[in-house]
Design a protein around this motif. Structure first.
Motif, PDB file in Angstrom:
ATOM      1  N   LEU A 387      39.309  27.190  40.371  1.00  0.00           N
ATOM      2  CA  LEU A 387      39.510  26.688  41.613  1.00  0.00           C
ATOM      3  C   LEU A 387      38.312  26.838  42.583  1.00  0.00           C
ATOM      4  N   GLY A 388      37.662  27.717  42.484  1.00  0.00           N
ATOM      5  CA  GLY A 388      36.510  28.036  43.609  1.00  0.00           C
ATOM      6  C   GLY A 388      35.322  26.798  43.352  1.00  0.00           C
ATOM      7  N   MET A 389      35.271  26.776  41.808  1.00  0.00           N
ATOM      8  CA  MET A 389      34.454  25.793  41.415  1.00  0.00           C
ATOM      9  C   MET A 389      34.570  24.358  41.687  1.00  0.00           C
ATOM     10  N   LEU A 390      36.069  24.166  41.735  1.00  0.00           N
ATOM     11  CA  LEU A 390      36.570  22.865  42.002  1.00  0.00           C
ATOM     12  C   LEU A 390      36.223  22.495  43.764  1.00  0.00           C
ATOM     13  N   GLY A 391      36.299  23.670  44.348  1.00  0.00           N
ATOM     14  CA  GLY A 391      36.282  23.338  45.888  1.00  0.00           C
ATOM     15  C   GLY A 391      34.815  23.151  46.164  1.00  0.00           C
ATOM     16  N   PRO A 420      38.480  36.284  41.429  1.00  0.00           N
ATOM     17  CA  PRO A 420      37.221  36.740  41.265  1.00  0.00           C
ATOM     18  C   PRO A 420      36.325  36.629  42.413  1.00  0.00           C
ATOM     19  N   GLU A 421      35.220  37.416  42.882  1.00  0.00           N
ATOM     20  CA  GLU A 421      34.578  37.313  44.242  1.00  0.00           C
ATOM     21  C   GLU A 421      33.829  36.004  44.097  1.00  0.00           C
ATOM     22  N   ALA A 443      29.212  41.268  46.810  1.00  0.00           N
ATOM     23  CA  ALA A 443      30.691  41.666  46.366  1.00  0.00           C
ATOM     24  C   ALA A 443      30.778  41.606  44.830  1.00  0.00           C
ATOM     25  N   ALA A 444      30.473  40.184  44.688  1.00  0.00           N
ATOM     26  CA  ALA A 444      30.522  39.901  43.018  1.00  0.00           C
ATOM     27  C   ALA A 444      29.651  40.902  42.312  1.00  0.00           C
ATOM     28  N   PHE A 445      28.275  41.236  42.936  1.00  0.00           N
ATOM     29  CA  PHE A 445      27.266  42.096  42.040  1.00  0.00           C
ATOM     30  C   PHE A 445      27.861  43.264  41.971  1.00  0.00           C
ATOM     31  N   ASP A 446      28.582  43.938  43.183  1.00  0.00           N
ATOM     32  CA  ASP A 446      28.903  45.070  43.220  1.00  0.00           C
ATOM     33  C   ASP A 446      29.947  45.396  42.006  1.00  0.00           C
TER      34      ASP A 446
END
Length: 454
Positions: A387-391, A420-421, A443-446
């Motif tokens: 969904l994030g990629m679609l957006g 996922p972040e 945040a994704a890195f952490d």
């Protein structure tokens, strides 16, 4: 001996093909002669196990079960199937089960001439299934004049007995693991755990649990990888303690180490898995994926090409090759693979996502829109990362209102399930909220979000 007990009856009828060597083989789904679903699961499990056993033979190209399973119900004849799979020979058969006994009948057929090369009929006790399948693999190799390495010969003659109930539960777990549906991973783990209750040293069951955890935390993206991956690692390592030659556990460990950003350890595990089973499509795909992530696209294309050779009509495998071409900036070849994938499976959402990504990258926004609309129409079924990629894609083509709608949907989704972040980072990039996007990327890195290594 165990082998003589396992193979009580062997019918032999051999026809020599005229001069053309056999270097590739497809194992068609074994037909269960029973309405009992347990026998059906056992047929699936035996097909998968036999495919894996034969796949260990380096000199033989064994077509992946992902492609072969499309012929579980078909009106096509053997030469047609062999031609579509680019296989020289076809192994087909049936199984009957009664009173803890199995009767397996197999036929090896030259796919080019439709002539039978060999026929074998085996009666065995269920607990001797491992020896039975090893004997079948050795016999098939001998009939097509393929030399076995000393390691493969030793593997095919191992004599450890297996609890019949454990094997039955493993076949059920394998069925759910391969279905890749939302609730299938937990069902797979439940069945594999029941197998371990019957046989605590069953390495394949531990490997199955590890894969179920891994797929749930990576491909499906429905669980926090930080919570799931340690469980996958623990069970994969347990499988390897019991059987260092388990290819599935090695490739699972490679994926886990990749997510841990242990590049050296990941490559070592992927190479070990590829040597143990050079015909493991999923392992080859993930190895190619790893090579893409570390910038070695020429090697990735080579590995992904091999994967497609053994999985020729699987859209997901073809997409991996297309992705390797795309990252390697061989855009014409990438588009050829994506279009081939779409012809094979017009409904596969992964293909629509990567084709939208391709056309946006080429600034051909009008060609991207139909793929985005296809995805948006099924947005309720997409995991958070997709969904994030679609957006992001909608934002890149200037439809930021749609990006906003997807962001609202994803925020609501995050209240009840893991997202996922990186999904939020994608959306804020699409909205050109760069500071917020960076916050989400940090945040994704952490969190060691698995998507970051792309």
């Amino acid at each position: 001996s165990l082998l003589s007990a396992a193979v009580l009856m062997f019918a032999y009828d051999k026809w020599w093909p005229s001069g053309q060597p056999i270097t590739s083989l497809a194992v068609l789904p074994i037909n269960p002669i029973s309405t009992d679903p347990v026998v059906g699961y056992m047929a699936e499990g035996m097909t998968e196990t036999l495919n894996n056993e034969l796949g260990r033979i380096e000199a033989l190209r064994v077509i992946s079960s992902q492609s072969v399973n499309k012929y579980k119900v078909t009106d096509k004849n053997i030469p047609e199937i062999a031609s579509e799979l680019n296989a020289d020979a076809i192994l087909e058969g049936s199984i009957q089960g009664f009173d803890n006994k199995l009767k397996v009948v197999l036929r090896l057929i030259d796919g080019r001439s439709d002539h039978q090369i060999w026929r074998g009929s085996f009666d065995s006790e269920e607990h001797e299934i491992r020896a039975l399948l090893g004997e079948v693999a050795r016999t098939v190799a001998a009939e097509i004049d393929i030399s076995l390495s000393p390691e493969d010969s030793a593997h095919f003659t191992r004599d450890r007995e297996l609890s019949p109930e454990a094997f039955r539960y493993w076949t059920i777990g394998n069925h759910y693991l391969k279905s890749l549906e939302d609730d299938s991973f937990q069902k797979a783990r439940d069945a594999f755990n029941l197998a371990l209750e019957r046989d605590p040293d069953y390495a394949e069951a531990y490997a199955g649990i590890a894969q179920a955890y891994l797929f749930e935390g990576s491909w499906a993206g429905t669980k926090d990888a930080n919570l799931i991956l340690p469980l996958a690692k623990e069970t994969a390592e347990k499988a390897l303690q019991l059987d260092p030659g388990n290819a599935e556990a090695n490739f699972t460990l490679g994926m886990i180490r990749r997510y841990e950003w242990d590049w050296i350890g990941a490559e070592r595990a992927f190479r070990d898995a590829s040597e143990l089973n050079p015909n493991d499509t999923i392992g080859l795909m993930e190895f190619a994926n790893f090579l893409i992530a570390v910038g070695r696209t020429d090697e990735a294309i080579e590995i992904a090409t091999r994967a497609v050779e053994i999985d020729p009509i699987s859209s997901t495998t073809i997409n991996e090759l297309g992705w390797a071409f795309f990252v390697g900036e061989q855009f014409g070849s990438a588009l050829d693979e994506y279009q081939r994938s779409l012809r094979l499976d017009p409904e596969l959402l992964q293909t629509h996502m990567i084709m939208a990504d391709f056309y946006i990258h080429q600034h051909q926004f009008d060609k991207a829109v139909p793929h985005l609309e296809k995805l948006n129409g099924l947005a309720a079924s997409l995991p958070g990362g997709a969904l994030g990629m679609l957006g992001l894609h909608y934002g890149l083509i200037g439809q930021k209102q749609e990006t906003e709608r997807i962001l609202s949907r994803l925020l609501e989704k995050a209240k009840s399930e893991y997202v996922p972040e990186t999904a939020f980072a994608y959306l804020h990039l699409g909205l050109e909220n760069f500071a917020e996007a960076i916050n989400w990327l940090e945040a994704a890195f952490d969190a060691r979000d698995p998507s970051l290594f792309y």
